[in-house]
Design an enzyme around this catalytic site. Structure first.
Site, mmCIF file in Angstrom:
data_model
loop_
_atom_site.group_PDB
_atom_site.id
_atom_site.type_symbol
_atom_site.label_atom_id
_atom_site.label_comp_id
_atom_site.label_asym_id
_atom_site.label_seq_id
_atom_site.Cartn_x
_atom_site.Cartn_y
_atom_site.Cartn_z
ATOM 1 N N ALA A 129 -2.921 -3.776 -2.109
ATOM 2 C CA ALA A 129 -3.335 -4.675 -3.274
ATOM 3 C C ALA A 129 -4.778 -4.109 -3.815
ATOM 4 O O ALA A 129 -4.775 -4.378 -5.314
ATOM 5 C CB ALA A 129 -3.584 -6.255 -2.782
ATOM 6 N N TYR A 130 -5.370 -3.295 -3.066
ATOM 7 C CA TYR A 130 -6.690 -2.855 -3.576
ATOM 8 C C TYR A 130 -6.344 -1.664 -4.263
ATOM 9 O O TYR A 130 -7.084 -1.557 -5.677
ATOM 10 C CB TYR A 130 -7.452 -2.330 -2.224
ATOM 11 C CG TYR A 130 -8.651 -1.641 -2.570
ATOM 12 C CD1 TYR A 130 -9.905 -2.236 -3.183
ATOM 13 C CD2 TYR A 130 -8.621 -0.219 -2.273
ATOM 14 C CE1 TYR A 130 -10.919 -1.260 -3.531
ATOM 15 C CE2 TYR A 130 -9.779 0.648 -2.693
ATOM 16 C CZ TYR A 130 -11.110 -0.155 -2.921
ATOM 17 O OH TYR A 130 -12.035 0.855 -3.434
ATOM 18 N N ILE A 131 -5.340 -0.871 -4.202
ATOM 19 C CA ILE A 131 -5.111 0.262 -5.016
ATOM 20 C C ILE A 131 -4.437 -0.084 -6.095
ATOM 21 O O ILE A 131 -4.934 0.169 -7.149
ATOM 22 C CB ILE A 131 -4.309 1.295 -4.198
ATOM 23 C CG1 ILE A 131 -5.143 1.958 -3.012
ATOM 24 C CG2 ILE A 131 -3.710 2.490 -5.155
ATOM 25 C CD1 ILE A 131 -6.186 2.842 -3.394
#
Length: 217
Positions: A129-131
């Site tokens: 999710a961060y990327i």
């Protein structure tokens, strides 16, 4: 210059605020918790308490009026779940870009990460999710009529600054002290170099002044 740093209590942001204030620039640091104000003031900045997740573009634009540049240094941080990667790392950047356009702030620096721009290769749900959130934030910024620069540092460390970096459109995987990332951001802000470019950054063998100056050639 007057520079606003969103996510002003992060480690890179505190280094950046100190560098800029020592070089005679006015720094406004947006923070979420009032208790963080003392650290901002100790670094030479002016604290502004504002929660990005509970704000809107109009209010943020009014708060940042008069700034010459903004830096998006906010992040959900380690231990946060996938949802906050989107509400902070993506939506916070989009909100700041909307506010910058409203306030007529021309320069926008976004701290992203190496690995953005393509699907995450492995990792847990939060990392994926961060990327993805960083990638979407980059895509949004590139579509804006702003003098944006996206900076993708490699793995961040707390080692002392070396002043020696590798800065280019694409570099091999590597690491870099947070203090050096801040020094590069400061040089990009002061010189105006790197506008409308996505740059990757790791430790290297070239002085920061020279590495940033090369972007203008």
């Amino acid at each position: 210059m007057r520079i606003a740093i969103i996510g002003g209590h992060g480690q890179i942001a505190l280094h950046l605020g100190r560098i800029l204030s020592e070089r005679g620039h006015a720094v406004q640091s947006v923070i979420r918790k009032p208790a963080q104000a003392g650290d901002i003031e100790a670094a030479g900045g002016e604290p502004l308490v504002l929660d990005l997740e509970r704000s809107n573009a109009q209010d943020l634009a009014a708060a940042l009026a008069g700034a010459d540049a903004v830096v998006f240094a906010a992040g959900a941080g380690p231990g946060s779940g996938p949802e906050r990667k989107y509400t902070v790392d993506r939506d916070g950047s989009v909100l700041l870009a909307d506010a910058a356009v409203r306030a007529g702030i021309p320069r926008f620096l976004q701290i992203s990460t190496m690995g953005a721009g393509k699907p995450a290769a492995g990792g847990d749900e939060s990392w994926i999710a961060y990327i993805d959130a960083k990638t979407q934030a980059e895509d949004d910024l590139r579509a804006r009529d702003l003098d944006w620069t996206i900076l993708r540092p490699g793995r961040l460390t707390d080692e002392p600054a070396t002043g020696q970096v590798q800065l280019a459109d694409s570099v091999a995987a590597g690491s870099i002290p947070r203090a050096d990332v801040a020094a590069v951001l400061a040089e990009l802000l002061i010189t105006g170099a790197g506008a409308r470019r996505t740059l990757e950054l790791i430790s290297g063998t070239e002085g920061i002044d020279k590495a940033v100056s090369a972007l203008r050639s």
